[in-house]
Design an enzyme around this catalytic site. Structure first.
Site, mmCIF file in Angstrom:
data_model
loop_
_atom_site.group_PDB
_atom_site.id
_atom_site.type_symbol
_atom_site.label_atom_id
_atom_site.label_comp_id
_atom_site.label_asym_id
_atom_site.label_seq_id
_atom_site.Cartn_x
_atom_site.Cartn_y
_atom_site.Cartn_z
ATOM 1 N N ASP A 79 -0.536 5.154 0.561
ATOM 2 C CA ASP A 79 -0.974 6.161 1.534
ATOM 3 C C ASP A 79 -0.972 5.566 2.939
ATOM 4 O OD1 ASP A 79 -1.476 8.305 -0.232
ATOM 5 O OD2 ASP A 79 -3.379 7.429 -0.813
ATOM 6 N N ASP A 131 0.844 -1.194 0.000
ATOM 7 C CA ASP A 131 0.000 0.000 0.000
ATOM 8 C C ASP A 131 0.885 1.251 0.000
ATOM 9 O OD1 ASP A 131 -2.455 1.566 0.509
ATOM 10 O OD2 ASP A 131 -1.551 1.878 2.486
#
Length: 263
Positions: free
Chosen positions: A12, A10
């Site tokens: 953010d 991932d």
């Protein structure tokens, strides 16, 4: 390392928070490259192109190339093109989504779309809401890039694509086809890109409701890092809310790397 593994990472809250790099993210990715460990940056954020995402990572000192980035915008466009090649699409979103739609050979239109595709749109307004609802109620299929209600930023958390989608869904009475994490749609694409079986893939992220649930649903192992949305203080609340229990919980990326290296 006993067996070759790959990572779906991932962005953010895991690699960066807004314009600030998560501590040790540069060292973490550099070590993956040194070890020749396959990895893919996977983001629910549909606003940027893969090239723009890679440039942002590199500006923070994190090694990245566009080919190692896969976005919910790309996954949404790919999904539509598989369903109906050359479809007409009404887009609510930013540059990353519009370019993904065009690159997939789809037509961006204002009238009589086959699909309404919606992501984060920081210029969203009543007129766009009205048009989206009109098209959906007239039969267009509603596609949402991702369900995230909030996005981390330099100034705290901001409304995400899911918040915009809540208004569209309420007014249209139609639930969208959700593409991004925790949907299996984007995960199938990401695992296919790594060219590894799901059981040899680790999904790394800061959000149990999206990253961890997505990994588990896809048959991958999962690691939650407490570097973004989830912290040590809110950990139990977040896990209970998500209904997901990761294989690993790590305070930071160095701890995660040390554990991955002995698997």
């Amino acid at each position: 390392m006993k067996n070759r593994i790959g990572l779906i990472i991932d962005l953010d809250g895991t690699m960066y928070r807004g314009k600030q790099m998560v501590e040790h993210a540069d060292e973490f990715v550099s070590k993956l490259l040194e070890l020749d460990m396959p990895h893919l940056f996977l983001t629910n954020n549909s606003s940027r192109t893969p090239q723009a995402v890679a440039e942002h990572l590199k500006s923070l000192g994190i090694p990245a190339e566009a080919g190692n980035v896969y976005t919910a915008a790309q996954a949404a466009a790919r999904y539509i093109s598989r369903e109906k090649s050359g479809a007409n699409v009404y887009v609510i979103g930013e540059k990353g989504l519009e370019e993904a739609v065009i690159e997939a050979g789809l037509a961006v239109v204002q009238e009589q779309p086959d699909y309404v595709v919606q992501g984060i749109d920081r210029s969203f307004n009543y007129a766009k809401l009205a048009e989206a609802v009109r098209h959906i109620r007239s039969g267009a299929v509603y596609i949402q890039t991702n369900p995230d209600l909030l996005l981390p930023s330099d100034h705290g958390f901001m409304p995400g694509a899911g918040s915009i989608g809540a208004a569209i869904q309420a007014a249209s009475g139609c639930a969208p086809v959700v593409i991004g994490k925790p949907s299996a749609i984007i995960m199938r694409d990401a695992i296919e890109r790594l060219d590894l079986p799901p059981e040899r893939v680790w999904v790394i992220g800061d959000n149990a409701a999206t990253d961890i649930r997505a990994g588990q649903a896809a048959g991958c192992r999962t690691a939650l890092v407490l570097t973004g949305l989830t912290t040590r203080a809110n950990l139990q609340v977040m896990l209970e809310s998500a209904g997901a229990e990761p294989d690993l919980i790590c305070d930071d990326l160095p701890e995660l790397l040390s554990k991955l290296l002995v698997i």
